[in-house]
Design a protein around this motif. Structure first.
Motif, mmCIF file in Angstrom:
data_model
loop_
_atom_site.group_PDB
_atom_site.id
_atom_site.type_symbol
_atom_site.label_atom_id
_atom_site.label_comp_id
_atom_site.label_asym_id
_atom_site.label_seq_id
_atom_site.Cartn_x
_atom_site.Cartn_y
_atom_site.Cartn_z
ATOM 1 N N TYR A 189 56.154 30.582 -19.111
ATOM 2 C CA TYR A 189 55.423 31.120 -17.959
ATOM 3 C C TYR A 189 54.517 32.240 -18.422
ATOM 4 N N ARG A 190 53.515 32.486 -17.616
ATOM 5 C CA ARG A 190 52.533 33.513 -17.936
ATOM 6 C C ARG A 190 53.026 34.828 -17.358
ATOM 7 N N GLU A 191 53.296 35.797 -18.216
ATOM 8 C CA GLU A 191 53.808 37.088 -17.758
ATOM 9 C C GLU A 191 52.774 37.726 -16.831
ATOM 10 N N PRO A 241 49.194 21.066 -15.043
ATOM 11 C CA PRO A 241 47.995 20.889 -14.211
ATOM 12 C C PRO A 241 46.911 21.935 -14.467
ATOM 13 N N MET A 242 47.284 23.128 -15.005
ATOM 14 C CA MET A 242 46.301 24.203 -15.096
ATOM 15 C C MET A 242 46.112 24.711 -16.524
ATOM 16 N N LEU A 243 44.848 24.852 -16.917
ATOM 17 C CA LEU A 243 44.496 25.454 -18.208
ATOM 18 C C LEU A 243 43.577 26.624 -17.891
ATOM 19 N N ALA A 244 44.128 27.826 -17.884
ATOM 20 C CA ALA A 244 43.356 29.003 -17.450
ATOM 21 C C ALA A 244 42.868 29.797 -18.671
ATOM 22 N N THR A 245 43.693 30.744 -19.175
ATOM 23 C CA THR A 245 43.300 31.448 -20.405
ATOM 24 C C THR A 245 43.546 30.575 -21.629
ATOM 25 N N GLN A 273 42.415 38.289 -12.331
ATOM 26 C CA GLN A 273 43.844 37.983 -12.545
ATOM 27 C C GLN A 273 44.032 36.690 -13.346
ATOM 28 N N ALA A 274 42.945 36.224 -13.930
ATOM 29 C CA ALA A 274 42.957 34.996 -14.738
ATOM 30 C C ALA A 274 43.328 33.758 -13.920
ATOM 31 N N TYR A 275 42.925 33.748 -12.637
ATOM 32 C CA TYR A 275 43.009 32.519 -11.841
ATOM 33 C C TYR A 275 41.678 31.780 -11.957
ATOM 34 N N ILE A 276 41.790 30.454 -11.952
ATOM 35 C CA ILE A 276 40.595 29.622 -12.088
ATOM 36 C C ILE A 276 39.807 29.636 -10.771
ATOM 37 N N LEU A 277 38.480 29.795 -10.880
ATOM 38 C CA LEU A 277 37.593 29.777 -9.713
ATOM 39 C C LEU A 277 36.632 28.592 -9.804
ATOM 40 N N LEU A 286 42.449 26.061 -7.451
ATOM 41 C CA LEU A 286 43.298 25.557 -6.369
ATOM 42 C C LEU A 286 44.423 26.531 -6.062
ATOM 43 N N GLY A 287 44.368 27.723 -6.662
ATOM 44 C CA GLY A 287 45.442 28.706 -6.471
ATOM 45 C C GLY A 287 46.500 28.540 -7.543
ATOM 46 N N ASP A 288 47.716 28.953 -7.211
ATOM 47 C CA ASP A 288 48.826 28.843 -8.170
ATOM 48 C C ASP A 288 49.471 27.463 -8.016
ATOM 49 N N ALA A 289 49.313 26.636 -9.022
ATOM 50 C CA ALA A 289 49.764 25.242 -8.906
ATOM 51 C C ALA A 289 51.268 25.149 -8.651
ATOM 52 N N GLY A 290 52.062 25.929 -9.388
ATOM 53 C CA GLY A 290 53.520 25.881 -9.222
ATOM 54 C C GLY A 290 53.924 26.289 -7.808
ATOM 55 N N ASP A 291 53.336 27.356 -7.315
ATOM 56 C CA ASP A 291 53.674 27.828 -5.968
ATOM 57 C C ASP A 291 53.293 26.789 -4.915
#
Ligand code: PRP
Ligand code: URA
Length: 209
Positions: free
Chosen positions: A102-104, A131-135, A192-196, A199-204
């Motif tokens: 997980y991403r701290e 599903p997500m590749l952010a940083t 906050q290193a969310y992708i723009l 789709l938000g936080d995929a896990g949540d």
């Protein structure tokens, strides 16, 4: 290795529904499975088949069949779990390993907390899924981890649904031998290193947390 963007209209349509903030967890999970199956077709385009002898109701025939390689599916916990069924629809006999990362929250650095690989993966094709590749921190850490277990990058295909350019660049730089398959590369990351637009936080969204 090239980055493969699977721009099929039906994947793009499903992805847009996935992004909508009104899409509830049940629909979100189903869409992730459907998109993953579609992407898996694309990612296996180069797979080799072997000749198999069969009998149709009319005659014996030697035809192309069963994929030669074994298939390993390796979800990055936890959001990667949502893609497993999409892969298994295509490869019902695949074996599934798990990598917990997980991403701290504050440092955004990847933290590993779990790992279980199938035995004897020699020669198998390995699909790392998230599903997500952010940083790119989580994917790079997972690939690094697999390489320390002796798995060459040339056998690893990384499937993600949504990426930021920063994450794609990070994986390409650290692991140029790994193929990346993605449904869309968005414009950028926020503070906050969310992708723009993302789709938000995929896990949540998947698990309703
Ligand atoms: C999300 C996502 C990736 C990671 C991507 O997981 O599923 O694993 O973030 O971000 P990165 O490219 O900057 O590393 P998260 O850390 O939120 O954990 P979760 O799946 O348990 O929610
Ligand atoms: N992880 C997510 O789930 N979403 C993002 O936008 C970035 C990382």
């Amino acid at each position: 290795m090239p980055v493969h963007v699977t721009s099929h209209p039906m994947i793009q349509h499903k992805l847009t529904v996935l992004r909508r903030k009104e899409t509830p967890p049940k629909d979100f999970r189903e869409l992730v499975v459907e998109i993953t199956t579609c992407m898996a077709y694309e990612a296996t385009r180069e797979f080799h088949l072997r000749e198999v002898d069969i009998e149709t109701p009319l005659m014996k025939a030697r035809l192309k069949g069963v994929i030669e390689n074994g298939i390993i599916i390796m979800p990055i916990l936890r959001a990667g779990l949502g893609m497993v069924d999409g892969m298994l629809r295509l490869f019902p006999d695949a074996r599934v390993g798990h990598i917990g990362i997980y991403r701290e929250h504050d440092t955004l650095k990847p933290v590993e907390y779990y790992c279980k690989f199938p035995q004897e993966m020699e020669g198998d094709a390995i699909f790392l899924i998230d599903p997500m590749l952010a940083t790119g921190g989580s994917a790079c850490a997972a690939i690094e981890f697999m390489k320390t277990r002796g798995i060459p990058g040339s056998r690893i295909k990384f499937l993600c649904i949504l990426a930021a350019p920063e994450g794609v660049a990070a994986v390409e730089e650290a692991h140029p031998d790994v193929d990346i398959y993605v449904a869309a590369i968005d414009s950028r990351l926020n503070e906050q290193a969310y992708i723009l637009p993302g789709l938000g936080d995929a896990g949540d969204r998947m698990f309703g947390t």
